[in-house]
Scaffold this motif. Structure first.
Motif, PDB file in Angstrom:
ATOM      1  N   LYS A 261      33.052  41.759  38.173  1.00  0.00           N
ATOM      2  CA  LYS A 261      33.549  40.767  39.244  1.00  0.00           C
ATOM      3  C   LYS A 261      34.776  41.066  39.553  1.00  0.00           C
ATOM      4  CE  LYS A 261      29.940  37.325  37.987  1.00  0.00           C
ATOM      5  NZ  LYS A 261      29.775  35.753  37.818  1.00  0.00           N
ATOM      6  N   LEU A 262      35.502  41.572  38.708  1.00  0.00           N
ATOM      7  CA  LEU A 262      37.056  41.843  38.895  1.00  0.00           C
ATOM      8  C   LEU A 262      37.191  42.638  40.273  1.00  0.00           C
ATOM      9  CD1 LEU A 262      40.030  40.987  37.579  1.00  0.00           C
ATOM     10  CD2 LEU A 262      39.558  43.228  36.554  1.00  0.00           C
ATOM     11  N   LYS A 263      38.182  41.789  41.035  1.00  0.00           N
ATOM     12  CA  LYS A 263      38.504  42.433  42.551  1.00  0.00           C
ATOM     13  C   LYS A 263      39.951  42.416  42.704  1.00  0.00           C
ATOM     14  CE  LYS A 263      34.372  40.423  44.768  1.00  0.00           C
ATOM     15  NZ  LYS A 263      33.849  39.405  45.945  1.00  0.00           N
ATOM     16  N   TRP A 264      40.594  41.944  41.899  1.00  0.00           N
ATOM     17  CA  TRP A 264      42.101  41.911  42.153  1.00  0.00           C
ATOM     18  C   TRP A 264      42.929  41.886  40.838  1.00  0.00           C
ATOM     19  CZ3 TRP A 264      44.126  39.787  47.378  1.00  0.00           C
ATOM     20  CH2 TRP A 264      45.463  40.000  47.377  1.00  0.00           C
ATOM     21  N   ILE A 265      43.997  42.961  40.786  1.00  0.00           N
ATOM     22  CA  ILE A 265      44.761  43.141  39.487  1.00  0.00           C
ATOM     23  C   ILE A 265      46.221  43.053  40.000  1.00  0.00           C
ATOM     24  CG2 ILE A 265      45.594  44.678  37.735  1.00  0.00           C
ATOM     25  CD1 ILE A 265      42.654  45.315  37.318  1.00  0.00           C
ATOM     26  N   ASP A 266      46.917  42.395  39.439  1.00  0.00           N
ATOM     27  CA  ASP A 266      48.596  42.477  39.668  1.00  0.00           C
ATOM     28  C   ASP A 266      49.346  42.610  38.255  1.00  0.00           C
ATOM     29  OD1 ASP A 266      50.991  42.259  40.591  1.00  0.00           O
ATOM     30  OD2 ASP A 266      50.766  40.151  42.050  1.00  0.00           O
ATOM     31  N   LEU A 267      49.846  43.670  38.384  1.00  0.00           N
ATOM     32  CA  LEU A 267      50.533  43.946  36.799  1.00  0.00           C
ATOM     33  C   LEU A 267      51.848  44.330  37.220  1.00  0.00           C
ATOM     34  CD1 LEU A 267      47.770  45.801  34.891  1.00  0.00           C
ATOM     35  CD2 LEU A 267      48.331  43.463  34.723  1.00  0.00           C
ATOM     36  N   HIS A 268      52.553  43.916  38.408  1.00  0.00           N
ATOM     37  CA  HIS A 268      53.865  44.293  38.873  1.00  0.00           C
ATOM     38  C   HIS A 268      54.882  44.073  37.620  1.00  0.00           C
ATOM     39  CE1 HIS A 268      54.335  40.213  40.516  1.00  0.00           C
ATOM     40  NE2 HIS A 268      55.695  40.404  40.231  1.00  0.00           N
ATOM     41  N   HIS A 269      55.721  44.850  37.667  1.00  0.00           N
ATOM     42  CA  HIS A 269      56.929  44.819  36.602  1.00  0.00           C
ATOM     43  C   HIS A 269      56.531  44.805  34.985  1.00  0.00           C
ATOM     44  CE1 HIS A 269      59.198  43.631  40.353  1.00  0.00           C
ATOM     45  NE2 HIS A 269      60.156  44.235  39.676  1.00  0.00           N
ATOM     46  N   CYS A 270      55.336  45.219  34.717  1.00  0.00           N
ATOM     47  CA  CYS A 270      54.884  45.536  33.510  1.00  0.00           C
ATOM     48  C   CYS A 270      55.281  46.656  33.089  1.00  0.00           C
ATOM     49  CB  CYS A 270      53.341  45.408  33.528  1.00  0.00           C
ATOM     50  SG  CYS A 270      52.496  43.852  33.813  1.00  0.00           S
ATOM     51  N   LEU A 290      50.722  47.723  40.732  1.00  0.00           N
ATOM     52  CA  LEU A 290      51.269  48.139  39.758  1.00  0.00           C
ATOM     53  C   LEU A 290      52.741  48.475  40.171  1.00  0.00           C
ATOM     54  CD1 LEU A 290      48.326  50.546  38.192  1.00  0.00           C
ATOM     55  CD2 LEU A 290      48.843  48.204  37.704  1.00  0.00           C
ATOM     56  N   SER A 291      53.319  47.794  40.994  1.00  0.00           N
ATOM     57  CA  SER A 291      54.692  48.116  41.415  1.00  0.00           C
ATOM     58  C   SER A 291      55.866  47.798  40.347  1.00  0.00           C
ATOM     59  CB  SER A 291      55.122  47.251  42.564  1.00  0.00           C
ATOM     60  OG  SER A 291      55.153  45.831  42.540  1.00  0.00           O
ATOM     61  N   ASP A 292      56.508  48.616  40.162  1.00  0.00           N
ATOM     62  CA  ASP A 292      57.753  48.841  39.083  1.00  0.00           C
ATOM     63  C   ASP A 292      57.138  48.627  37.814  1.00  0.00           C
ATOM     64  OD1 ASP A 292      60.105  48.314  40.858  1.00  0.00           O
ATOM     65  OD2 ASP A 292      58.720  46.733  41.559  1.00  0.00           O
ATOM     66  N   CYS A 293      56.153  49.444  37.488  1.00  0.00           N
ATOM     67  CA  CYS A 293      55.714  49.649  36.264  1.00  0.00           C
ATOM     68  C   CYS A 293      56.369  51.180  35.781  1.00  0.00           C
ATOM     69  CB  CYS A 293      54.128  49.974  35.992  1.00  0.00           C
ATOM     70  SG  CYS A 293      53.354  48.225  36.434  1.00  0.00           S
ATOM     71  N   VAL A 294      57.686  50.909  35.119  1.00  0.00           N
ATOM     72  CA  VAL A 294      58.345  52.167  35.430  1.00  0.00           C
ATOM     73  C   VAL A 294      57.786  53.087  34.053  1.00  0.00           C
ATOM     74  CG1 VAL A 294      60.433  50.911  35.923  1.00  0.00           C
ATOM     75  CG2 VAL A 294      60.050  50.955  33.605  1.00  0.00           C
ATOM     76  N   ASP A 295      57.106  52.751  33.215  1.00  0.00           N
ATOM     77  CA  ASP A 295      56.598  53.736  32.324  1.00  0.00           C
ATOM     78  C   ASP A 295      55.331  54.464  32.525  1.00  0.00           C
ATOM     79  OD1 ASP A 295      58.964  53.739  30.877  1.00  0.00           O
ATOM     80  OD2 ASP A 295      58.177  52.440  29.243  1.00  0.00           O
ATOM     81  N   LEU A 296      54.692  53.992  33.445  1.00  0.00           N
ATOM     82  CA  LEU A 296      53.294  54.488  34.074  1.00  0.00           C
ATOM     83  C   LEU A 296      53.307  55.988  34.374  1.00  0.00           C
ATOM     84  CD1 LEU A 296      50.321  53.688  34.370  1.00  0.00           C
ATOM     85  CD2 LEU A 296      51.083  53.376  36.711  1.00  0.00           C
TER      86      LEU A 296
END
Length: 850
Positions: A261-270, A290-296
């Motif tokens: 059911k998951l439609k939206w994920i926001d993990l910015h600055h993780c 996933l904006s600013d996830c600098v280690d991805l």
């Protein structure tokens, strides 16, 4: 009638209660009214709360739940946001319509859910009454003190369905690992920071980890979640939206879990995130941020298996060096790689990509494979400082309507474009370095600028609506640029041409022309009649204003009579010509101010014609700003200071508007800021019009479009002239009288200020404009006195009446055919008739500025 009177009595005159009761009783039988009124009688104190609760009691269980969710959590939130986090969005849409019909909520023009404060309080009171003394036994918690109490003391129960905590309102809290263990029915959990808050430190601590989160969760938002992963025993099978911004998560959960059911994920600055969501676990994802996830480090090739993905944001992922090759996106998608500083290769993908953001990346080349992006509509590559070349295959992008290449400082060449790009509407290539000083022969299919270039003719771009060639050191504009027939916005700031071609008037759709900081520009030709904004600030060599348009033709007086019937006082458009710091204009100030009377009549003519031709829904205001020290002498009412009250003459001509003028005096070089100008607020009092008519007029010297501090400096006094149409006001006849009060004030960053250090309103002028509609063709008149502006601005406020309205100078014979054979009153002054412009108290603000 008796039943209606009883309903009004029970509502106790409260308008909201009447509205809710009216919605409740509408369409019901008389017996239903009797039963409901019988229930009302049993209310002992008949307070408004109980009256409003009647419509709530009529709701079914699902409708009550959604009403309470809005009252406790979602007032003021976007409707689409509220519906997307529900199990059945379509059903929620239906329930919202039910609540609207019962006057329990409204949906604003901005798609926000709104609820009257009394109804909000009623809903929250219903929840409080679930457990008056113990918040942990209520269904919903929103007050920070109640939430702090429940979490700190482990008072949560299975009654709790939702918690929304504003973390800016609490002190730090350390939770036990079992803080949520008893909340088995929790479906919404939100620990958030308000958008304007500067809170960055984590306030909710889990030093012993977290043992449990409810499997009933549909919505989980935890700003600064302090752990590496969600609890190992958490099942995300019901989860619809997951937001963990600024968190310490390395992955969403350990092992394989199904979250269909998951439609939206926001993990910015993780910044510690290293694992990307797996489409086998979350196949129905629509948006991933996933904006600013600098280690991805990378994106797996399995990303193409997200069949419903519409948005992928990887902005600022500094460790990302490449994107997997040969990826095909099936559904329409927006991809954002902006500020991925180590992304060196243009992504090799295809499919239904609509928008692609590559701004600030290390890409050096746009390869020929770009032709695979056949559905691409917008390509943004601003500040790609290593970009050197673009493949000519870019012409294969037949859907491309926007291309932005600003500040690509190493771009060495432009491709030869062999096919017409029919969809291209906006192209911007400011601040680039081009080796050639003239564009390639394929300019018929392509449009751009480069440093020191001579702009060639531009046929073949009939669909282009916006063109930015600012700061390109263009030295010459071709005489024939008529190929840009759809152009609405043209930005030529900071270039070195001396004139514009006369053919520019052929751009009949052009609305904005930006010429600021064109230091060699000396004159302006006749401009398009559709122009709404002309910015020519800091044009140091400009010596004359634009030629008056020959477009305006005669308009039957009968047409003018009908205009006021359709005029609306709201949302009035403004047409603005700004010549701030064009100091050479000041050397010809006498000629310019002498010409201003004809120019003002031209403004009035243009305003009425644009309204008549339905270019605007209401007649637009006009304003023009230029260096100067005095009010033009044809303004019949003038005053030192900021306020003036005048008595309007009796007249059988139609009053169409006001000519306004103000001089702003500066003590020295002045910083105007990002929005500096003048507002005139005025009020009419007439015996023929019930009540008062109010209005305002605004003119700017600087605006936010100027982005350099030096461009916002003002070097001398300036005079502002304007026309404000007032078609719905009639001048009085016979012995009736009308007065008008005007107040001019400085406007700084859209806020009115009476005293701004370093500048002030020096003097002001007002002149009513009327049209004689008794003849076949309308004639526009300005009431005129013979006093010079410089003399008037240095004397006590003394004014003279116009004694003879019948002595008319016919400008038609002197100036040739002009739309309405403009006439000017040249009345003789009668010293025995005294007209003293009385200063009164400053009027209250008429409209709030938007």
């Amino acid at each position: 009638m008796v039943l209606s009177t009883r309903v009004v009595d029970y509502a106790k005159g409260n308008p909201l209660a009447l509205k809710v009761l009216g919605s409740f009783f509408y369409g019901r039988r008389k017996v239903d009214w009797e039963n409901a009124l019988h229930n009302l009688k049993r209310i002992s104190d008949r307070d408004v709360y109980e009256v409003l609760k009647i419509s709530y009691d009529e709701l079914n269980w699902e409708e009550k739940n959604i009403f309470l969710d809005i009252a406790c959590f979602f007032k003021g939130e976007d409707k689409d946001y509220v519906t997307r986090i529900q199990d059945d969005p379509d059903f929620v849409h239906y329930v919202l319509n039910v609540l609207v019909n019962k006057s329990l909520i409204t949906i604003s023009s901005y798609n926000k859910l709104e609820m009257h404060d009394l109804l909000e309080e009623m809903g929250r009171e219903i929840v409080r009454c679930e457990s008056v003394k113990e918040p942990g036994k209520r269904s919903r918690l929103w007050h920070h003190e109640d939430i702090y109490h429940v979490l700190k003391k482990n008072k949560g129960t299975d009654s709790i369905e939702g918690i929304f905590l504003d973390m800016s309102k609490i002190r730090e809290i350390h939770l036990s690992s079992g803080a949520f263990a008893c909340m088995t029915n929790l479906r919404m959990l939100k620990f958030y920071v308000p958008k304007l808050s500067k809170l960055s430190d984590v306030k909710v601590h889990l030093h012993n980890g977290l043992d449990y989160l409810s499997d009933e969760l549909r919505y989980l938002h935890w700003h600064g979640y302090p752990l590496k992963t969600l609890p190992s025993n958490f099942s995300p099978e019901n989860l619809i939206e997951l937001n963990l911004p600024y968190s310490k998560v390395e992955q969403m959960w350990e092992g394989k879990k199904e979250s269909f059911k998951l439609k939206w994920i926001d993990l910015h600055h993780c910044q510690y995130l290293i694992r990307f969501p797996d489409p086998l676990e979350t196949p129905n994802l629509e948006r991933i941020c996933l904006s600013d996830c600098v280690d991805l480090p990378c994106i797996p090739s399995s990303i193409e298996n997200f069949n419903n993905l519409s948005s992928l944001c990887l902005r600022g992922c500094e460790s990302l060096r490449r994107f997997p090759s040969n990826i095909h996106f099936r559904s329409p998608i927006t991809l954002d790689f902006s500020d991925c500083l180590n992304l060196t290769e243009f992504p090799q993908f295809s499919g239904n990509i609509k928008q692609l953001y590559l701004c600030g990346t290390a890409i050096e080349e746009v390869p020929s494979s770009v032709e695979c992006l056949t559905e691409l509509a917008e390509l943004y590559m601003r500040q790609c400082t290593r970009l050197k070349s673009i493949s000519s295959r870019i012409c294969k992008l037949k859907s491309l309507h926007l291309l932005s290449l600003d500040d690509c400082c190493r771009l060495e060449r432009f491709p030869e474009i062999t096919e017409t790009m029919e969809a291209l509407e906006y192209f911007s290539l400011a601040s680039t370095t081009i080796e050639d000083r003239i564009l390639p022969s394929s300019i018929a299919n392509w449009s751009y600028g480069c440093r020191g270039l001579i702009l060639p003719p531009l046929p073949g771009l009939s669909s282009l609506t916006g063109l930015n060639l600012s700061f390109r050191n263009i030295t010459e504009i071709p005489k024939d640029i008529s190929g840009l027939s759809s152009l609405r916005t043209l930005d030529l700031r900071g270039n070195n041409f001396e004139s514009l071609p006369a053919s520019i008037k052929q751009f009949t759709l052009m609305e904005e022309l930006i010429l600021s900081n064109c230091n060699l520009l000396q004159s302006l030709p006749e401009l398009p009649p559709s122009l709404i904004l002309l910015e020519a600030r800091n044009c140091k060599q400009l010596q004359s204003l634009p030629e008056l348009s020959s477009y305006l033709e005669e308009l039957d007086a009968s047409k003018l009579e009908t205009l006021s019937e359709h005029s609306d006082v709201f949302a009035q458009p403004r047409i603005t010509f700004t010549f701030t710091n064009c100091l050479k204009l000041n050397r010809k100030a006498y000629n310019i101010l002498a010409d201003s009377e004809l120019r003002m009549q031209h403004m009035a003519t243009a305003s009425l014609r644009l309204f008549y031709e339905k270019v605007f829904d209401v007649p637009p205001q006009f304003s023009i700003c230029l260096p100067g020290n005095g009010i033009p002498d044809w303004f019949s009412y003038q005053s030192l200071g900021t306020s003036i009250t005048i008595q309007l003459p009796q007249c059988d001509r139609r009053f169409i508007g006001l000519a306004l003028s103000v001089v702003i005096e500066f003590e020295e070089v002045f910083y105007g800021g990002y929005s500096f100008g003048v507002r005139c607020e005025y009020q009419f009092e007439t015996e023929t019009l019930p009540g008062n008519h109010k209005g305002d007029w605004v003119c700017y010297l600087t605006s936010a479009s100027d982005y350099k501090v030096e461009d916002l400096l003002i070097y001398s006094n300036h005079v502002l002239l304007g026309f404000d149409p007032c078609l719905n006001i009639q001048l009085p006849d016979g012995d009736l009288h009308a007065t008008a009060t005007f107040h001019f004030s400085l406007l700084c960053d859209d806020c009115i200020t009476e005293n701004r250090i370093g500048c002030k309103v020096k003097c002001i002028g007002v002149c009513p404009l009327t049209a004689n509609t008794n003849e076949t063709k309308s004639k526009i008149f300005t009431e005129n006195s013979a006093t010079s502006s410089e003399e008037e601005c240095t004397k006590i406020r003394k004014f003279h009446n116009v004694s003879d309205y019948h002595k008319v100078h016919d400008w038609a014979s002197a100036k040739g055919k002009y739309w309405d054979y403009l006439h000017i009153w040249r009345g003789e002054l009668e010293p025995n008739l005294k007209r003293i412009c009385r200063e009164k108290d400053k009027p209250n603000s008429i409209f709030s500025y938007v």
